[in-house]
Enzyme design. Structure first.
Site, PDB file in Angstrom:
ATOM      1  N   GLY A 119       0.814  -1.218   0.000  1.00 33.69           N
ATOM      2  CA  GLY A 119       0.000   0.000   0.000  1.00 33.69           C
ATOM      3  C   GLY A 119       0.841   1.259   0.000  1.00 33.69           C
ATOM      4  NE  ARG A 120       3.796   2.439  -4.849  1.00 34.79           N
ATOM      5  CZ  ARG A 120       3.820   1.236  -5.433  1.00 34.79           C
ATOM      6  NH1 ARG A 120       3.861   0.144  -4.697  1.00 34.79           N
ATOM      7  NH2 ARG A 120       3.824   1.141  -6.742  1.00 34.79           N
ATOM      8  CB  ILE A 121       2.076   2.242   4.413  1.00 35.20           C
ATOM      9  CG1 ILE A 121       0.685   2.313   3.808  1.00 35.20           C
ATOM     10  CG2 ILE A 121       2.135   3.031   5.715  1.00 35.20           C
ATOM     11  CD1 ILE A 121       0.190   3.713   3.517  1.00 35.20           C
TER      12      ILE A 121
END
Ligand SMILES: Cc1cc2nc3c(=O)[nH]c(=O)nc-3n(C[C@H](O)[C@H](O)[C@H](O)COP(=O)(O)O)c2cc1C
Length: 212
Positions: free
Chosen positions: A190-192
């Protein structure tokens, strides 16, 4: 007209994240942990790094080089001192390194001051290189125009064929980058992503986390 974009790569970011508590207090040790893992898995290819330099006016340039050693004295690489990077490092001895280890979705950014290593270190490394590399480094004026490729190749070949040992030329040698900033980036779903920054503080290193 419809814009077309490069499709998103389907990464699954497999690794456990590090956070600023788990990360090693010494960034060189944290580098070692990641580098050694990558070196094993990448069959020794983990030492490819992008080296960014900038000229006097601040205009940047970037190229790949090979990391040859890392110690508390710095990150060592070898090149032609008269090359574009060499000229830029003379004008502005600050540089940045970037490692990208795709398999584990990691990047490491390292910045600092660059200095030439001693002649002994350069000569020692040069003496261990294959003869063809020694001849190439001796003949080439890296990054200068090459008006006659076949003449150049002939010169290299002649030097390779001669019996005498090839000494390390004055124009060739090592640089070490003495780090004053490290960032360890771990890709996450999630691109976190996780980003751990190390900066010098009172003779030690301060760790903090950056927003992804
Ligand atoms: C994977 C890879 C590793 C390289 N390693 C080195 C190196 O260790 N030293 C070097 O001088 N050039 C190396 N090169 C070539 C440089 O990328 C570059 O072409 C050359 O150093 C001239 O750069 P400059 O004109 O910016 O000085 C490497 C290239 C690649 C693709």
């Amino acid at each position: 007209m419809t814009e077309s974009y490069i499709p998103r790569a389907n990464y699954d970011f497999p690794d456990q994240p590090i956070n600023s508590d788990q990360a090693h207090p010494d960034p060189l040790e944290q580098f070692r942990i990641w580098f050694e893992k990558e070196s094993i898995e990448a069959d020794g290819d983990g030492n490819r790094m992008a080296l960014a330099t900038a000229d006097r006016s601040g205009s940047p340039s970037l190229r790949m080089v090979l990391l040859k050693q890392y110690t508390s004295n710095g990150f060592l690489f070898f090149t032609d001192y008269r090359s574009r990077k060499g000229i830029e490092l003379d004008q502005n001895p600050h540089a940045a390194l970037l490692f990208y280890w795709e398999r584990r979705q990691r990047q490491v950014r390292i910045e600092g001051r660059v200095e030439k290593v001693s002649r002994e270190v350069s000569e020692d490394y040069f003496s261990r290189r294959p003869r063809a590399s020694q001849a190439g480094a001796t003949t080439s004026h890296q990054s200068a125009p090459l008006p006659d490729r076949s003449r150049f190749e002939q010169q290299v070949e002649t030097l390779v064929g001669q019996g005498d040992p090839i000494d390390c030329p004055e124009h060739w040698g090592g640089y070490r980058l003495v780090a004053d900033r490290y960032e360890f980036w771990q890709g996450q779903p999630g691109r976190i992503h996780r980003r751990i920054l190390y900066q010098p503080e009172g003779g030690d290193w301060h760790r903090s986390e950056l927003q992804p």
